[in-house]
Every structure is written in structure tokens, then in C-alpha cells.
Design an enzyme around this catalytic site. Structure first.
Site, PDB file in Angstrom:
ATOM      1  N   PRO A  27      -5.179 -28.877 -48.914  1.00  0.00           N
ATOM      2  CA  PRO A  27      -6.360 -28.026 -49.155  1.00  0.00           C
ATOM      3  C   PRO A  27      -6.101 -27.041 -50.292  1.00  0.00           C
ATOM      4  CG  PRO A  27      -5.646 -27.940 -46.845  1.00  0.00           C
ATOM      5  CD  PRO A  27      -4.573 -28.642 -47.608  1.00  0.00           C
ATOM      6  N   GLU A  28      -7.040 -26.978 -51.212  1.00  0.00           N
ATOM      7  CA  GLU A  28      -6.955 -26.019 -52.317  1.00  0.00           C
ATOM      8  C   GLU A  28      -8.028 -24.950 -52.093  1.00  0.00           C
ATOM      9  OE1 GLU A  28      -6.805 -27.994 -56.162  1.00  0.00           O
ATOM     10  OE2 GLU A  28      -5.868 -29.748 -55.274  1.00  0.00           O
ATOM     11  N   LYS A  60      -4.489 -19.787 -51.051  1.00  0.00           N
ATOM     12  CA  LYS A  60      -4.739 -20.917 -50.146  1.00  0.00           C
ATOM     13  C   LYS A  60      -4.490 -20.553 -48.688  1.00  0.00           C
ATOM     14  CE  LYS A  60      -3.160 -23.961 -53.818  1.00  0.00           C
ATOM     15  NZ  LYS A  60      -2.076 -24.864 -54.223  1.00  0.00           N
ATOM     16  N   HIS A  89      -1.753 -34.060 -31.852  1.00  0.00           N
ATOM     17  CA  HIS A  89      -1.566 -33.281 -33.077  1.00  0.00           C
ATOM     18  C   HIS A  89      -2.052 -31.837 -32.948  1.00  0.00           C
ATOM     19  CE1 HIS A  89      -0.108 -36.789 -34.998  1.00  0.00           C
ATOM     20  NE2 HIS A  89      -1.249 -37.442 -34.871  1.00  0.00           N
ATOM     21  N   ARG A 134       1.709 -33.356 -39.837  1.00  0.00           N
ATOM     22  CA  ARG A 134       3.062 -33.285 -40.419  1.00  0.00           C
ATOM     23  C   ARG A 134       3.869 -32.085 -39.932  1.00  0.00           C
ATOM     24  NH1 ARG A 134       3.855 -35.134 -46.328  1.00  0.00           N
ATOM     25  NH2 ARG A 134       2.251 -36.714 -46.578  1.00  0.00           N
ATOM     26  N   LYS A 170       2.108 -18.549 -72.512  1.00  0.00           N
ATOM     27  CA  LYS A 170       1.782 -19.303 -73.733  1.00  0.00           C
ATOM     28  C   LYS A 170       2.550 -20.612 -73.922  1.00  0.00           C
ATOM     29  CE  LYS A 170       4.611 -16.565 -76.961  1.00  0.00           C
ATOM     30  NZ  LYS A 170       5.246 -15.577 -76.067  1.00  0.00           N
ATOM     31  N   ARG A 210       4.159 -33.912 -60.868  1.00  0.00           N
ATOM     32  CA  ARG A 210       2.831 -34.099 -60.304  1.00  0.00           C
ATOM     33  C   ARG A 210       2.009 -34.993 -61.229  1.00  0.00           C
ATOM     34  NH1 ARG A 210       1.609 -30.248 -56.425  1.00  0.00           N
ATOM     35  NH2 ARG A 210       0.064 -31.784 -55.822  1.00  0.00           N
TER      36      ARG A 210
END
Ligand SMILES: [Zn+2]
Length: 274
Positions: free
Chosen positions: A2-3, A55, A94, A113, A155, A264
Site C-alpha cells: 500500500p502506498e 504510509k 491470517h 506475511r 540533484k 526496483r
């Protein structure tokens, strides 16, 4: 994972818990609890507010404590308004933590998890965490001026790494760090120091547009993410490049490519993005 838009959706759903009281807590996995006397300190606590901090989902509790929850990979908070918790009747293996509430039933914490975390922090600790964390891109403080300052301070980074750098902007992960450059028509590997003034503006706007649209659409449900009612978001239908390797770009038909940046995957259209 989740973002920002997914966590914001859950936080919006959980506003209903404001001024409710935590009357019970059950867990079968106390390794996830990152504070001592966790249960003791939350029992009987009234929920003052529910907010998102990058988050994290943050419940402000009476007595000056903050309950910080990070969903990590597979964490899910499900609100069952008309349920009372009974360990004997639970059939979902779960479910690892359960909050019983005075008025709104139970809040179940599912985590396949088992890497999600729950932590109680003081106001002082919360301020310290906020200090080292980047700016929230949907807050009022995130101005074009501030954005330009951030670009200067980072930068040497490329656009993709810059967007994912939590000490610059907090809350963007791999999905939106691929979609934002596509929307801005900028190549994700461009160095931020090379951006022209108009490109800086375009990128700044793209961050807002994409995140706000994703919140409106209640997040992206590709794998485990669900809202607090167990429902899927719908931004996955809007994705243009994320995990679209080998598919045709919707705008120009060019094959979407993938490149690995800092371990990534990054997805882009080599024709649309410069
Ligand atoms: Zn294209």
C-alpha cells in the site's frame, strides 16, 4: 504494498472510529507489537483522531499516545461493525490482531506475511519521526517552491529514485513512481538536475494529479490491498505502465519497457517519455 492513496483510503474509511473507545485487544503474534505494555496502554483508550502519516495509519489516543500501524506488504485492516470478536469462532488464520470497540464492532488486522507493525509512540517521538520524514505530497505544504528546493537537495538522483526517496517526498512507492513520470511524459531515468523549468512544473503537477486520482478511485488493488470494508480499489484499471512490460503503450502503441533501478523495476514508454 500500500502506498499513499491506499493508506489514505483506509484512513478515510476509519474516520468512523473517531471518538470510539478500544475495549479489547487480542493477538496471536505479539512480535508485530513494537512497544512494551502495548495491550495495557491501549485498553480503555478513546480514539481522538485517525490520520495518515506517509504510509502509516495513526490513531491518536487519549492520554497523548499515538498508535502507529504500518501495513507493509500484506497488512489489511478490516472494520466489522456488527461483529463481536470470538477466538473460537474465527476461521481466518491470517487474522493476527483484533481491536474490540465500544460502538463500532471490531477492527481486524489481517496479515499473510506477518511483517506489518503496530507501535505506540509518544507525541515527542512522533515529532521526531516526522522531522526526518519527507513532505506529504497531498498536503498544502507541498508547493512548487518547496518542490524545487527538494529537487536541488537531491540533484544527483533520477526522477524515479527521487520520487521514491521517503526523506524528500513521503508516501510514493513503486506503482506511482512509474505512473507519475508517464503522466508527465518524462523518462524515469532523467536526472532531476537536468529538468527544465517547465518540466519541473509538469512533474510537480503530475504527482498531485496521479495521487489524487488514485485516492478518488480508492487505490490500486493488484495483489493484497483492500479498503477497510474488504473491497478492492479501482486504480489498477488506470495503470499505463506499471507492470505492463511487453504491452503496447495506450497512447502510441510502442512496447512498454522495464528497467531495474536500485533493485526496483521501473516501467516506461520510450517514445512518450523523454
Ligand atoms: Zn507511448
Amino acid at each position: 504494498v500500500p502506498e499513499l492513496p491506499e493508506v489514505q483510503t483506509v484512513v478515510n474509511d476509519l474516520q468512523i472510529l473517531t471518538s470510539d473507545t478500544i475495549t479489547g485487544f487480542w493477538t496471536d503474534f505479539d512480535k508485530a507489537l513494537k512497544s512494551k505494555n502495548f495491550t495495557q496502554n491501549i485498553l480503555g483508550a478513546k480514539i481522538v483522531s485517525v490520520q495518515r502519516m506517509s504510509k502509516n495509519i495513526v490513531f491518536e489516543l487519549e492520554k497523548g499516545y499515538f498508535l502507529m500501524i504500518h501495513l507493509k506488504m500484506t497488512g489489511k485492516l478490516l472494520l466489522m461493525e456488527h461483529k463481536t470478536w470470538s477466538m473460537e469462532q474465527n476461521t481466518d488464520k491470517h487474522v493476527h490482531h483484533v481491536f474490540s470497540l465500544k460502538n463500532k464492532g471490531v477492527l481486524e488486522f489481517h496479515d499473510i506475511r506477518k511483517v506489518a507493525t503496530l507501535e505506540l509512540v509518544s507525541q515527542k517521538k512522533l515529532q521526531e519521526i516526522l522531522k526526518i520524514r519527507g513532505i506529504d505530497p497531498i498536503s498544502r505544504d507541498f508547493t512548487l517552491k518547496k518542490f524545487k528546493e527538494l529537487l536541488i537537495s537531491k540533484k544527483n538522483k533520477n526522477i524515479k529514485s527521487f520520487l521514491m526517496d521517503q526523506s524528500a517526498i513521503a508516501g510514493i512507492g513503486n506503482i506511482y513512481a512509474s505512473e507519475i513520470p508517464y503522466h508527465a511524459k518524462l523518462h524515469p531515468l532523467r536526472k532531476v538536475s537536468d529538468l527544465k523549468a517547465n518540466e519541473v512544473k509538469i512533474l510537480y503537477k503530475a504527482i498531485r494529479v496521479i495521487l489524487e486520482k488514485a485516492i478518488q478511485m480508492r487505490g490500486t488493488s493488484i495483489s493484497d490491498y483492500r479498503d477497510a470494508n474488504g473491497k478492492r480499489g479501482s486504480f489498477q484499471h488506470e495503470l499505463k505502465v506499471y507492470k505492463k512490460t511487453g504491452e503496447n503503450c495506450k497512447k502510441c502503441d510502442t512496447i512498454i519497457e522495464k528497467v531495474v533501478v536500485e533493485q526496483r523495476s521501473t516501467f516506461y514508454c520510450s517514445k512518450c517519455q523523454h
